[in-house]
Structure formats: C-alpha cells, structure tokens
Scaffold this motif. Structure first.
Motif, mmCIF file in Angstrom:
data_model
loop_
_atom_site.group_PDB
_atom_site.id
_atom_site.type_symbol
_atom_site.label_atom_id
_atom_site.label_comp_id
_atom_site.label_asym_id
_atom_site.label_seq_id
_atom_site.Cartn_x
_atom_site.Cartn_y
_atom_site.Cartn_z
ATOM 1 N N SER A 77 0.979 -1.062 -0.019
ATOM 2 C CA SER A 77 0.009 -0.075 -0.049
ATOM 3 C C SER A 77 0.986 1.175 0.135
ATOM 4 O O SER A 77 1.482 1.535 1.089
ATOM 5 C CB SER A 77 -0.660 -0.043 1.000
ATOM 6 O OG SER A 77 -1.609 1.280 1.334
ATOM 7 N N LYS A 78 0.877 2.122 -1.114
ATOM 8 C CA LYS A 78 1.629 3.357 -1.180
ATOM 9 C C LYS A 78 0.968 4.406 -0.245
ATOM 10 O O LYS A 78 1.856 4.907 0.559
ATOM 11 C CB LYS A 78 1.464 3.796 -2.406
ATOM 12 C CG LYS A 78 2.015 5.141 -2.693
ATOM 13 C CD LYS A 78 1.907 5.741 -4.228
ATOM 14 C CE LYS A 78 2.528 6.945 -4.344
ATOM 15 N NZ LYS A 78 2.429 7.757 -5.705
ATOM 16 N N ASP A 79 -0.382 4.273 0.231
ATOM 17 C CA ASP A 79 -1.073 5.191 1.051
ATOM 18 C C ASP A 79 -0.483 4.782 2.572
ATOM 19 O O ASP A 79 -0.191 5.671 3.230
ATOM 20 C CB ASP A 79 -2.644 4.953 1.083
ATOM 21 C CG ASP A 79 -3.237 5.584 -0.415
ATOM 22 O OD1 ASP A 79 -2.427 6.421 -0.860
ATOM 23 O OD2 ASP A 79 -4.359 5.255 -0.603
ATOM 24 N N GLU A 82 3.210 5.871 2.810
ATOM 25 C CA GLU A 82 3.366 7.447 2.627
ATOM 26 C C GLU A 82 2.781 8.015 3.970
ATOM 27 O O GLU A 82 3.480 8.911 4.498
ATOM 28 C CB GLU A 82 2.879 7.811 1.439
ATOM 29 C CG GLU A 82 3.519 7.734 0.334
ATOM 30 C CD GLU A 82 2.819 8.498 -1.036
ATOM 31 O OE1 GLU A 82 1.536 8.938 -0.814
ATOM 32 O OE2 GLU A 82 3.484 8.371 -2.164
ATOM 33 N N TYR A 83 1.969 7.313 4.582
ATOM 34 C CA TYR A 83 1.396 8.051 5.736
ATOM 35 C C TYR A 83 2.566 7.748 6.802
ATOM 36 O O TYR A 83 2.673 8.838 7.557
ATOM 37 C CB TYR A 83 0.049 7.199 6.247
ATOM 38 C CG TYR A 83 -0.270 7.516 7.668
ATOM 39 C CD1 TYR A 83 -0.880 8.707 8.059
ATOM 40 C CD2 TYR A 83 -0.065 6.731 8.613
ATOM 41 C CE1 TYR A 83 -1.251 9.141 9.341
ATOM 42 C CE2 TYR A 83 -0.473 6.900 9.738
ATOM 43 C CZ TYR A 83 -0.890 8.149 10.138
ATOM 44 O OH TYR A 83 -1.132 8.508 11.576
ATOM 45 N N ALA A 364 -3.739 0.607 7.807
ATOM 46 C CA ALA A 364 -5.045 0.678 6.744
ATOM 47 C C ALA A 364 -6.238 0.755 7.264
ATOM 48 O O ALA A 364 -6.983 1.487 6.830
ATOM 49 C CB ALA A 364 -4.941 -0.427 5.684
#
Length: 378
Positions: A77-79, A82-83, A364
């Motif tokens: 997961s890129k999200d 990055e988070y 996530a």
C-alpha cells in the motif's frame, strides 16, 4: 534513540473528545489523525510503553531489540507507506529466512534452491514446476492449512517445512486450521529468497518507538501508561471510545473466551558480531522454539555484540494470534454483533476484530476507520 518517556494526561480541567484504549498501531494512528483535525485525545495503555508489540528498545548491551519478537515492515500500500513516512525515515530491508531441515539451512518460502539443495537435484525453474505438479496431492476442496500445502508441493515438503512448525505455533495440526494460515506463505519456482515480495520493504531508520513518539507528539494528544482503561473510564470526561484490546474482554467474556496463541520470548546476547546467516532461522521439527531471530540483521545496527530472541509458542499469556478455526469465527460473530450495537464505541485492530493482521493492514484499517469517523461527524 532515547527511551520513551512516560507521558501523563494533560487534561487541564477539560474533557477529551476521544478516549483510545491501546497505544499500538491501531490506537496511535487514530490518535494522530484525530488530533490533526483538532480533536483532543487521551490514549491509555496498560503497558509501561507506547508502540504495542512493535515497541523496540536498547538492551543492557546497547543492542536495539524488539522485546515482543521481530517486527518486519512490508506493504503493497502506497498510502500506508506514505502515511508512516511522515513520522520516520526508512532503512531498506528485505527479510530472509532459512529453515533448519534435515541438517541443512534451506530457504523458506520454498523456492528452486530449497528443492535442489534438499533433494540434491539441479532443476531449472520450468522443471521445478513439473516437480511440484508431480508430488502435489489432488484436493477436491481446499479448506484447511494442510490442504493448501499438500495440494501445491506434496506430502514430503509439507511434513518437513510446515506440519511441525504449525503444530508448535498453533498447538493444532494444520488439518485443524483454516487455510488462511499456510496460505500466507507462498511457493516459488525461481530463486527469490526474500520472505516477503511486497513493493515496500523497509525498517524505521531510528526504530519503531521513535516513529510512535513522533506520531503521538501533538499537543492535542495525552498519553497515560501503566493504566487499565477501566480504572479511569468513569472518571475522566470523554466523548467517543475507541477500543483496540481483546473484544471478548471488553464484554467481560459473556460468551466465553476467544482462543488466542501466545508467545514466550527468550532473549540472549552473545560476544560475537554475528550469530545467524540471516535475520531469522526457523526450526519446524526440532526444539521447543519455532524460530530464532537476530536483530542486527533487521535494524542494520553496528555493534561488537549481537542479540537474538527465541520464540516459544504457548497457550496462555498475552494474546498475540487469533486462532483461525470455524468455531472461533462463529464465537467472534457473537461478540461482533454486540460491538455493532455500541454506537459509543469503535472497535479496531487485530484483537478488537479478531483478525490475523499484519502491521500495514492494521494501519490501513485504522485510516479507513478515521475516514468513517470523520464522515459521521460531518
């Protein structure tokens, strides 16, 4: 990295918008997100530190260790990546594991080299596919962890690499466990010896605890450690409750205890620079422990000594792994129904939702939960 300080609640006579139970990934991500929108958050944990099971610290020898066993970060997961990158720099790290089988240290997950070294063969990637097909057992319906493995790589590799390890880890034969347990471990026809194949594989450069400290640094967040939330829930004014602990404990075990597996960790320090050839060595068939991990491989720390941890699975102790069996899933559904009736409480995380989540999956889930809470507030 400094040791985490014990932060006390700074209530200033005002109430909190949210009371969060548990300062691991689930609770900390939600605390950070909510505080970022101006909410005042109190996060409570019964342990003397933040970070949950991902907490790390320096041992008496000055080696950075994970007291609750190795925590290797990986995600597609890129999200999520990055988070978390807002709170830490990263050290690229690809975890490798060897299994002690028949007197040899062999790559796990099973790959081309595993088969060639174990059986004294010289197969190519195409030939090993044919080899797997020739030894695989036909299974009409893949329901159990045994079915997953024997239908892919046959009975001998199953017995050598999976059956003993699974029986130690879960206290059950793979034939008694849901297919999801062994389905997490792939089988490869190439020589890729990385334990994970995720897009993002890295370790927090200064450790997990530093990352959590940065995550919880907002003046809108107060932290109480060494505290059972039940001791303060009726005395500290707060709005919504977010609970990340065991869901059965929240409801006072009214339907009975949900089964978990626990672990005992035995840490050792040795006067050598390196003890193991890779980060982790599995012992599927020998000894009472399942694996040994060496932290310097994982953290990249340079030190004249090295520290390792032995993991001994056990039935009692802190809850680590929900036991994936159909009857346990049914029991959880009863608790889930109770949880869904509570508009004043949000349940999130591995223990609160009785799921065998990786760290990135918890992040996530927590980010999705935050979006849901925001939607409800608007």
């Amino acid at each position: 990295m400094t040791e985490p300080r014990e932060m006390q609640a700074r209530d200033n006579g005002k109430s909190f918008d949210y009371l969060i139970v548990g300062a691991g990934f689930a609770g900390s991500v939600l605390a950070e997100r909510l505080a970022n929108t101006g909410r005042r958050v109190l996060i409570v944990d019964r342990r003397p530190h933040i970070g949950g099971n991902a907490y790390d610290c320096y041992d008496d020898s000055g080696v950075l260790i994970h007291p609750y066993g190795p925590h290797i970060f990986h995600t597609n997961s890129k999200d999520v990546f990055e988070y978390l990158s807002q709170f830490t720099e990263w050290r690229p790290y690809q975890h490798r594991v060897l299994a002690n089988v028949d007197g040899q240290l062999l790559p796990i997950p099973i790959n081309l080299d595993t088969v060639n070294k174990l059986y004294g063969l010289n197969l190519t990637a195409f030939q090993v596919e044919e080899f797997f097909a020739s030894v695989a057992e036909k299974v009409d319906s893949v329901r159990t962890s045994e079915d997953v493995v024997v239908s892919k790589v046959g009975r001998d590799l199953y017995n050598k690499f999976f059956r003993g390890y699974t029986r130690k880890q879960w206290g059950l034969d793979p034939s008694e466990l849901d297919a999801s347990v062994t389905a997490r471990v792939p089988t490869r026809t190439n020589r890729d010896d990385r334990y994970f194949a995720d897009t993002y594989q890295a370790m927090p450069l200064h450790g997990y605890t530093r990352m959590f400290q940065n995550m919880l640094s907002s003046p809108n967040i107060s932290v109480m450690l060494n505290t059972d939330y039940r001791q303060i829930v009726d005395f500290i004014p707060h709005g919504h409750l977010i609970y990340t602990g065991p869901v059965d404990a929240f409801f006072d075990f009214c339907y009975g205890k949900l089964p978990y597996r626990s672990l005992e960790f035995r840490h050792e320090t040795h006067d050598v620079d390196q003890l193991l050839p890779v980060g982790t060595v599995n012992y599927p068939n020998d000894y009472g422990y399942t694996r040994v991990s060496e932290f310097k491989h994982i953290t990249g720390q340079r030190h004249h000594q090295t520290s390792v941890v032995y993991e001994y699975p056990q039935a009692e102790g802190d809850p680590y792994y929900p036991v994936p069996r159909p009857e346990n899933a049914e029991l959880y559904k009863r608790y889930e129904a109770l949880a869904q009736q509570r508009n004043d409480v949000t349940f999130v995380g591995r223990l609160a939702t009785y799921r065998y989540y990786n760290m990135d999956q918890v992040v996530a889930q927590s980010l999705a939960t935050f979006r849901k809470l925001q939607g409800e507030k608007e």
